[in-house]
Design a protein around this motif. Structure first.
Motif, PDB file in Angstrom:
ATOM      1  N   CYS A 400       0.834  -1.208   0.000  1.00 18.76           N
ATOM      2  CA  CYS A 400       0.000   0.000   0.000  1.00 18.76           C
ATOM      3  C   CYS A 400       0.865   1.253   0.000  1.00 18.76           C
ATOM      4  O   CYS A 400       0.615   2.187  -0.753  1.00 18.76           O
ATOM      5  CB  CYS A 400      -0.893  -0.056   1.230  1.00 18.76           C
ATOM      6  SG  CYS A 400      -1.931   1.358   1.459  1.00 18.76           S
ATOM      7  N   CYS A 401       1.905   1.261   0.848  1.00 20.95           N
ATOM      8  CA  CYS A 401       2.739   2.462   0.964  1.00 20.95           C
ATOM      9  C   CYS A 401       3.442   2.793  -0.340  1.00 20.95           C
ATOM     10  O   CYS A 401       3.388   3.913  -0.828  1.00 20.95           O
ATOM     11  CB  CYS A 401       3.803   2.283   2.042  1.00 20.95           C
ATOM     12  SG  CYS A 401       3.128   1.712   3.575  1.00 20.95           S
ATOM     13  N   THR A 402       4.105   1.779  -0.938  1.00 20.24           N
ATOM     14  CA  THR A 402       4.866   2.078  -2.140  1.00 20.24           C
ATOM     15  C   THR A 402       3.957   2.362  -3.318  1.00 20.24           C
ATOM     16  O   THR A 402       4.289   3.173  -4.176  1.00 20.24           O
ATOM     17  CB  THR A 402       5.821   0.925  -2.501  1.00 20.24           C
ATOM     18  OG1 THR A 402       5.136  -0.293  -2.360  1.00 20.24           O
ATOM     19  CG2 THR A 402       7.033   0.960  -1.619  1.00 20.24           C
ATOM     20  N   ILE A 403       2.786   1.719  -3.354  1.00 14.76           N
ATOM     21  CA  ILE A 403       1.877   2.014  -4.455  1.00 14.76           C
ATOM     22  C   ILE A 403       1.472   3.478  -4.419  1.00 14.76           C
ATOM     23  O   ILE A 403       1.415   4.148  -5.448  1.00 14.76           O
ATOM     24  CB  ILE A 403       0.621   1.126  -4.383  1.00 14.76           C
ATOM     25  CG1 ILE A 403       0.966  -0.303  -4.751  1.00 14.76           C
ATOM     26  CG2 ILE A 403      -0.455   1.634  -5.310  1.00 14.76           C
ATOM     27  CD1 ILE A 403      -0.200  -1.220  -4.654  1.00 14.76           C
ATOM     28  N   LEU A 404       1.209   3.971  -3.209  1.00 17.88           N
ATOM     29  CA  LEU A 404       0.795   5.367  -3.107  1.00 17.88           C
ATOM     30  C   LEU A 404       1.952   6.319  -3.372  1.00 17.88           C
ATOM     31  O   LEU A 404       1.741   7.421  -3.848  1.00 17.88           O
ATOM     32  CB  LEU A 404       0.205   5.634  -1.730  1.00 17.88           C
ATOM     33  CG  LEU A 404      -1.185   5.052  -1.531  1.00 17.88           C
ATOM     34  CD1 LEU A 404      -1.656   5.326  -0.127  1.00 17.88           C
ATOM     35  CD2 LEU A 404      -2.162   5.665  -2.517  1.00 17.88           C
ATOM     36  N   LEU A 405       3.171   5.869  -3.035  1.00 22.51           N
ATOM     37  CA  LEU A 405       4.308   6.768  -3.209  1.00 22.51           C
ATOM     38  C   LEU A 405       4.781   6.848  -4.647  1.00 22.51           C
ATOM     39  O   LEU A 405       5.312   7.874  -5.073  1.00 22.51           O
ATOM     40  CB  LEU A 405       5.485   6.284  -2.349  1.00 22.51           C
ATOM     41  CG  LEU A 405       5.398   6.588  -0.865  1.00 22.51           C
ATOM     42  CD1 LEU A 405       6.574   5.953  -0.150  1.00 22.51           C
ATOM     43  CD2 LEU A 405       5.407   8.081  -0.628  1.00 22.51           C
ATOM     44  N   GLY A 406       4.605   5.752  -5.380  1.00 20.34           N
ATOM     45  CA  GLY A 406       5.171   5.677  -6.720  1.00 20.34           C
ATOM     46  C   GLY A 406       4.852   6.846  -7.636  1.00 20.34           C
ATOM     47  O   GLY A 406       5.762   7.573  -8.064  1.00 20.34           O
ATOM     48  N   PRO A 407       3.553   7.065  -7.968  1.00 19.71           N
ATOM     49  CA  PRO A 407       3.266   8.182  -8.885  1.00 19.71           C
ATOM     50  C   PRO A 407       3.674   9.561  -8.372  1.00 19.71           C
ATOM     51  O   PRO A 407       4.217  10.344  -9.162  1.00 19.71           O
ATOM     52  CB  PRO A 407       1.747   8.079  -9.076  1.00 19.71           C
ATOM     53  CG  PRO A 407       1.437   6.654  -8.836  1.00 19.71           C
ATOM     54  CD  PRO A 407       2.390   6.216  -7.770  1.00 19.71           C
ATOM     55  N   PRO A 408       3.456   9.897  -7.085  1.00 20.50           N
ATOM     56  CA  PRO A 408       3.927  11.213  -6.648  1.00 20.50           C
ATOM     57  C   PRO A 408       5.435  11.408  -6.773  1.00 20.50           C
ATOM     58  O   PRO A 408       5.890  12.495  -7.138  1.00 20.50           O
ATOM     59  CB  PRO A 408       3.498  11.280  -5.181  1.00 20.50           C
ATOM     60  CG  PRO A 408       2.338  10.390  -5.085  1.00 20.50           C
ATOM     61  CD  PRO A 408       2.626   9.273  -6.021  1.00 20.50           C
ATOM     62  N   ILE A 409       6.219  10.347  -6.506  1.00 21.06           N
ATOM     63  CA  ILE A 409       7.667  10.479  -6.674  1.00 21.06           C
ATOM     64  C   ILE A 409       7.981  10.735  -8.139  1.00 21.06           C
ATOM     65  O   ILE A 409       8.783  11.610  -8.495  1.00 21.06           O
ATOM     66  CB  ILE A 409       8.411   9.216  -6.187  1.00 21.06           C
ATOM     67  CG1 ILE A 409       8.277   9.086  -4.686  1.00 21.06           C
ATOM     68  CG2 ILE A 409       9.871   9.267  -6.587  1.00 21.06           C
ATOM     69  CD1 ILE A 409       8.982   7.887  -4.118  1.00 21.06           C
ATOM     70  N   GLY A 410       7.311   9.973  -9.017  1.00 20.79           N
ATOM     71  CA  GLY A 410       7.504  10.196 -10.443  1.00 20.79           C
ATOM     72  C   GLY A 410       7.138  11.620 -10.826  1.00 20.79           C
ATOM     73  O   GLY A 410       7.858  12.282 -11.581  1.00 20.79           O
ATOM     74  N   GLY A 411       6.019  12.094 -10.277  1.00 21.44           N
ATOM     75  CA  GLY A 411       5.589  13.453 -10.565  1.00 21.44           C
ATOM     76  C   GLY A 411       6.607  14.483 -10.112  1.00 21.44           C
ATOM     77  O   GLY A 411       6.888  15.456 -10.810  1.00 21.44           O
ATOM     78  N   THR A 412       7.198  14.241  -8.925  1.00 24.37           N
ATOM     79  CA  THR A 412       8.205  15.179  -8.426  1.00 24.37           C
ATOM     80  C   THR A 412       9.423  15.200  -9.328  1.00 24.37           C
ATOM     81  O   THR A 412       9.979  16.263  -9.626  1.00 24.37           O
ATOM     82  CB  THR A 412       8.659  14.793  -7.007  1.00 24.37           C
ATOM     83  OG1 THR A 412       7.574  14.271  -6.286  1.00 24.37           O
ATOM     84  CG2 THR A 412       9.254  15.985  -6.294  1.00 24.37           C
ATOM     85  N   LEU A 413       9.822  14.010  -9.810  1.00 29.10           N
ATOM     86  CA  LEU A 413      10.966  13.945 -10.714  1.00 29.10           C
ATOM     87  C   LEU A 413      10.700  14.741 -11.988  1.00 29.10           C
ATOM     88  O   LEU A 413      11.559  15.464 -12.483  1.00 29.10           O
ATOM     89  CB  LEU A 413      11.260  12.487 -11.092  1.00 29.10           C
ATOM     90  CG  LEU A 413      12.090  11.677 -10.112  1.00 29.10           C
ATOM     91  CD1 LEU A 413      12.134  10.238 -10.546  1.00 29.10           C
ATOM     92  CD2 LEU A 413      13.499  12.233 -10.038  1.00 29.10           C
ATOM     93  N   ILE A 414       9.471  14.585 -12.487  1.00 24.64           N
ATOM     94  CA  ILE A 414       9.126  15.293 -13.716  1.00 24.64           C
ATOM     95  C   ILE A 414       9.149  16.798 -13.482  1.00 24.64           C
ATOM     96  O   ILE A 414       9.665  17.561 -14.294  1.00 24.64           O
ATOM     97  CB  ILE A 414       7.741  14.851 -14.222  1.00 24.64           C
ATOM     98  CG1 ILE A 414       7.773  13.383 -14.618  1.00 24.64           C
ATOM     99  CG2 ILE A 414       7.308  15.696 -15.406  1.00 24.64           C
ATOM    100  CD1 ILE A 414       6.424  12.845 -14.967  1.00 24.64           C
ATOM    101  N   ASP A 415       8.592  17.202 -12.340  1.00 19.07           N
ATOM    102  CA  ASP A 415       8.554  18.643 -12.066  1.00 19.07           C
ATOM    103  C   ASP A 415       9.936  19.215 -11.846  1.00 19.07           C
ATOM    104  O   ASP A 415      10.236  20.329 -12.281  1.00 19.07           O
ATOM    105  CB  ASP A 415       7.685  18.908 -10.823  1.00 19.07           C
ATOM    106  CG  ASP A 415       6.214  18.679 -11.118  1.00 19.07           C
ATOM    107  OD1 ASP A 415       5.460  18.394 -10.174  1.00 19.07           O
ATOM    108  OD2 ASP A 415       5.846  18.784 -12.297  1.00 19.07           O
ATOM    109  N   THR A 416      10.800  18.440 -11.157  1.00 18.47           N
ATOM    110  CA  THR A 416      12.132  18.978 -10.857  1.00 18.47           C
ATOM    111  C   THR A 416      12.970  19.115 -12.112  1.00 18.47           C
ATOM    112  O   THR A 416      13.617  20.132 -12.330  1.00 18.47           O
ATOM    113  CB  THR A 416      12.889  18.040  -9.889  1.00 18.47           C
ATOM    114  OG1 THR A 416      11.966  17.451  -9.002  1.00 18.47           O
ATOM    115  CG2 THR A 416      13.938  18.807  -9.128  1.00 18.47           C
ATOM    116  N   PHE A 417      12.976  18.071 -12.933  1.00 18.94           N
ATOM    117  CA  PHE A 417      13.854  18.090 -14.093  1.00 18.94           C
ATOM    118  C   PHE A 417      13.166  18.585 -15.349  1.00 18.94           C
ATOM    119  O   PHE A 417      13.824  18.806 -16.356  1.00 18.94           O
ATOM    120  CB  PHE A 417      14.415  16.686 -14.339  1.00 18.94           C
ATOM    121  CG  PHE A 417      15.341  16.228 -13.253  1.00 18.94           C
ATOM    122  CD1 PHE A 417      14.922  15.309 -12.309  1.00 18.94           C
ATOM    123  CD2 PHE A 417      16.624  16.728 -13.155  1.00 18.94           C
ATOM    124  CE1 PHE A 417      15.764  14.895 -11.301  1.00 18.94           C
ATOM    125  CE2 PHE A 417      17.478  16.313 -12.156  1.00 18.94           C
ATOM    126  CZ  PHE A 417      17.049  15.398 -11.223  1.00 18.94           C
ATOM    127  N   GLY A 418      11.856  18.697 -15.275  1.00 19.59           N
ATOM    128  CA  GLY A 418      11.131  19.164 -16.449  1.00 19.59           C
ATOM    129  C   GLY A 418      11.155  18.177 -17.589  1.00 19.59           C
ATOM    130  O   GLY A 418      10.783  18.488 -18.703  1.00 19.59           O
TER     131      GLY A 418
END
Lengths: 504, 326
Positions: A400-418
């Motif tokens: 449950c924890c990693t499933i919820l974390l996965g997309p937001p982490i991906g989103g943060t990576l996208i936002d940081t590096f564009g």
């Protein structure tokens, strides 16, 4: 077949089992597809309540978190009451949740009705469906699992246009009302889950008490194995005879002793790692396509391609996993498919233009289907159908924890590096690592199991471990339970496996 | 008749290019269409150059040019549509090719509608007029007509900005609230007005007058919300949102459907009935098949009593095992 006459019945592997697979197909389909399907209404609800997008997205997250987090509760209930009542109750809960959501007047009420109540109902649908397949199938279990898991993409493909149609004609409130009624169909699926195993208990006790000559002893041993792997009521009876203590009582409901099980731990760590990178690419595939200049409809079409390939891949993987070459080494096949999935993600940034993305979608759909089809099959294979009930609950709450974390982490990576490529690289690396970890650890596990099997064979020759006496039976039972009857499927297969592992 | 030749023109003095095609995914403003009714394949027209908003001093300056073809095409006209979003100084020019500048007998007239414009700037081979467009009164069609032996004219249509409207009807229920949204892409309107249709008339909605029924919110510069509370059947119909720009107005149409609660209730009840029927069938079938099994077991019991004892026990085991294995 006359050979089974004196034995206790093994799982049917057919007959009513296929009806159960159909019921599980529907149940699992709703559980996985519904949170994704409901996202179509979010835009209108967001405008209606005047909230921001992230506040609406919480509805989906809460639903997903509850579906996975309520796993242990689901397991406890199944251990206590069996699959059927739990699924019917789950279906009712889902229906009530959505119907009350139709009358909500604030976003907080939506969180509760759609998020918690419906999510909890879906959790009560998902786990028992997977569990009952383990009870009905043994020889053909991978196929059954593959077919049942195919429910998810099929339901998603059906729900998406259906939701759009409902929304155009009834608005979001009317759609929620009707979706509540549709979710009640899970009760029908639950009604199909005829209990199995409890009725056979009396026959088995008869068989065990009669074992006198060598043949009958062998038969009894098999019966006991089958019995211990299938029959939780039988198990509890044994434990009662042996004397209960506090831990055993808890373990009756939720088997925490699984944390000492080597195979379970390997599976847990590998899967928790894998889920970090599992769902993010799906979430970001359409935005990525739009980012590189593809229009909205073609981007949505990519997801459809993914779903269609997924639909075909799941039963196919089930059939392949059931073949006699793959079944004994199913853990390797699982690790391979995870690593294959990771490799797809790593190669995605190289895809240029629409054709490249279509190829990526096809391969991703294939890999995704392969992993999903074997997700629960491998766990059943490692811990056996008896402890699977508790195992699946513990695994889902950890995931449950990693499933919820996965997309937001991906989103943060996208936002940081564009740039989307870092998200794909991260997902790819995580999954390749998980696949490799599982591959190595399962190799180790197979070796250890072969060693233990040898030791057990040596002990069997010893006349001191009398099987007909209660106590001996108890201890021996506990041993077999602990080691996980992954060698149980067929005698022949077991021999074959030993030869394989010994040879390596 | 080949008096004028034509060749590709050279770009004019430019400011900055704007990408007119991809403002949002729909027709936010009329795209540049020009109705070229001549067969000349080499007829090219200028791309519109549009000044960036930041560089606007007081007023933007834009130049639009049409190159007239040389072939014998009489009575044809070239139409250029220009959409303006803010006050600008415009220069419209009609140009001929360099090669044929020796034709002095050309007569060029600039007109707006039927009114002739006098102040024409003439250069070697182009005729242009300058306009100051500060409000919508100066909008319209301007044409330049070249008369020699044939008459060729080009028409420039000046218009204000349109914007996207939500096409799908919004569905809501009696007693509930409905929210309707209009968005303007790219250009900021000065004011928004909402209209409801009563028969064939459009009546403006005054939210201060009927504050407990209508709420108009301007969420951001480009977005407006109309919230209608306590819906009734009479609120069903067509609504218009109008955006006023410096140089004109644009309207968007929205449809509201108000349903009663009975409407979704019918499919709901139908599906619930289907579920109940299916569950009943499943359980009944199960009871029936169990009864059948019991009867078969009893039958076996009865028949096996007539056999010898060993056979009897075997038979019992066999039958019970067989039946249990469903």
């Amino acid at each position: 077949p006359p050979s089974n006459a004196g034995r206790a019945p093994s799982p049917p592997d057919g007959g009513w089992g296929w009806v159960v697979v159909f019921g599980a197909f529907i149940s699992i389909g709703f559980a996985y597809a519904f949170p994704k399907g409901v996202a179509i209404f979010f835009k209108e609800i967001q405008d209606f309540f005047g909230t921001s997008y992230s506040e609406i997205a919480w509805v989906s997250s809460i639903m997903l978190a509850t579906t996975y987090g309520a796993g242990p509760i689901s397991s406890i209930l199944v251990n206590r009451y069996g699959s059927r009542p739990v699924v019917i109750f789950g279906g009712l809960l889902c229906g009530i949740g959505m119907v009350s959501a139709a009358f909500c007047t604030s976003i907080l009420q939506l969180y509760i009705c759609v998020g918690f109540i419906t999510g909890f109902g879906l959790a009560l649908n998902l786990q028992p469906s997977v569990i009952i397949i383990g009870k009905y199938f043994l020889k053909r279990r991978p196929i059954a699992n593959g077919l049942a898991m195919a429910g998810s993409p099929v339901m998603l493909c059906t729900l998406a246009p259906l939701n759009q149609f409902l929304f155009d004609n009834f608005g979001w409130r009317g759609s929620f009302l009707i979706l509540g009624a549709i979710l009640l169909n899970c009760c029908v699926a639950g009604a199909l889950f005829r209990p199995i195993g409890a009725a056979t208990a009396s026959v088995k006790t008869q068989a065990t008490e009669e074992g006198k000559d060598a043949l009958k002893e062998e038969v009894t041993k098999d019966a006991m194995e089958m019995c211990s792997s299938m029959n939780t009521p039988m198990e509890t009876k044994m434990e009662e005879e042996g004397g209960k203590d506090c831990c055993e009582k808890i373990n009756q409901y939720l088997d925490f002793s699984l944390f000492k099980h080597r195979g379970f731990l390997i599976y847990l760590i590998g899967n928790v790692l894998m889920f970090l990178g599992f769902f993010a690419p799906i979430v970001f595939l359409a935005p990525y396509a739009k980012h590189i200049g593809i229009d909205e409809y073609s981007a949505a079409f990519l997801l459809s391609i993914l779903a269609i390939v997924d639909m075909i891949a799941r039963p196919t993987t089930g059939i392949i996993a059931n073949s006699k070459w793959v079944r004994p080494r199913i853990q390797y096949f699982f690790s391979f498919s995870i690593a294959f999935n990771g490799a797809c993600h790593l190669l995605c940034p190289l895809a240029s233009g629409y054709t490249g993305l279509v190829v990526y979608s096809v391969f991703f759909g294939l890999a995704f289907g392969m992993v999903c089809a074997m997700l629960f099959e491998t766990l059943m294979d490692l811990v056996g159908a008896a402890r699977f009930t508790s195992a699946v609950g513990l695994v889902t709450i950890a995931e449950c924890c990693t499933i919820l974390l996965g997309p937001p982490i991906g989103g943060t990576l996208i936002d940081t590096f564009g740039d989307y490529k870092y998200m794909f690289i991260k997902c790819g690396v995580v999954m390749v690592l998980a696949g490799t970890f599982l591959f190595i650890m399962n190799y180790y596990n197979y070796c250890m199991l072969a060693k233990e099997e040898k030791e057990r064979k040596a002990k069997e020759e010893d006349p001191k471990s009398v099987r007909t006496e209660n106590e001996g039976r108890n201890n021996w039972n506990k041993e077999t339970i602990r080691d996980g009857p992954e060698l149980e499927p067929l005698r022949e297969e077991r021999e074959g496996l030993k030869k394989e592992v010994n040879g390596t | 008749c080949n008096r004028f030749g034509f060749s590709p023109s050279e770009p004019m003095r430019t400011t900055r290019t704007a990408n007119w095609q991809t403002q949002g995914s729909s027709s936010d403003h009329l795209t540049l269409g020009h109705n070229v009714s001549t067969p000349g394949p080499d007829l090219t027209t200028q791309e519109f150059k549009q000044a960036d908003k930041e560089n606007v001093s007081n007023v933007t300056f834009m130049e639009y040019e049409v190159i007239l073809p040389g072939e014998c095409v009489s009575g044809t006209s070239i139409i250029k549509n220009i959409t303006l979003d803010s006050a600008s100084r415009i220069e419209l020019s009609c140009r001929l090719d360099n090669e044929y500048s020796n034709l002095k007998s050309l007569q060029v007239t600039w007109k707006r509608g039927n009114e002739t414009i006098r102040h024409i700037n003439k250069t070697e081979n182009s005729w242009s007029i300058q306009l100051m467009i500060l409000d919508s009164s100066k909008m319209g069609s301007y044409s330049c007509t070249l008369k020699d032996e044939e008459e060729i004219s080009a028409v420039f249509h000046l218009q204000g900005k349109l914007f996207k409207i939500l096409e799908k009807p919004i569905v809501s229920y009696e007693g509930d609230t409905a929210v309707m949204i209009c968005k303007s892409f790219g250009y900021t309107p000065i004011a928004w007005t909402w209209y409801m249709t009563n028969g064939s008339e459009q009546i403006a909605i005054n939210d201060s007058l009927l504050a407990d029924k209508y709420v108009i919110n301007r969420i951001s510069a480009n977005v407006t919300h109309l919230k209608i509370l306590k819906l009734t059947k009479e609120d069903d119909g067509v609504y218009w949102c109008e955006a006023a720009f410096e140089l004109g107005k644009s309207k968007g149409k929205l449809k509201l459907k108000v349903l009663s609660l009975m409407v979704p209730l019918k499919p709901f009840l139908a599906i619930v009935a289907e579920v109940v029927i299916l569950v009943t069938i499943v359980f009944l079938y199960e009871i029936y098949s169990k009864k059948k099994e019991k009867r078969a077991v009893e039958f076996w019991n009865l028949t096996s009593f007539s056999y010898s004892k060993s056979e009897e026990s075997n038979g019992l085991e066999n039958s019970s095992a067989r039946h249990r294995r469903i």
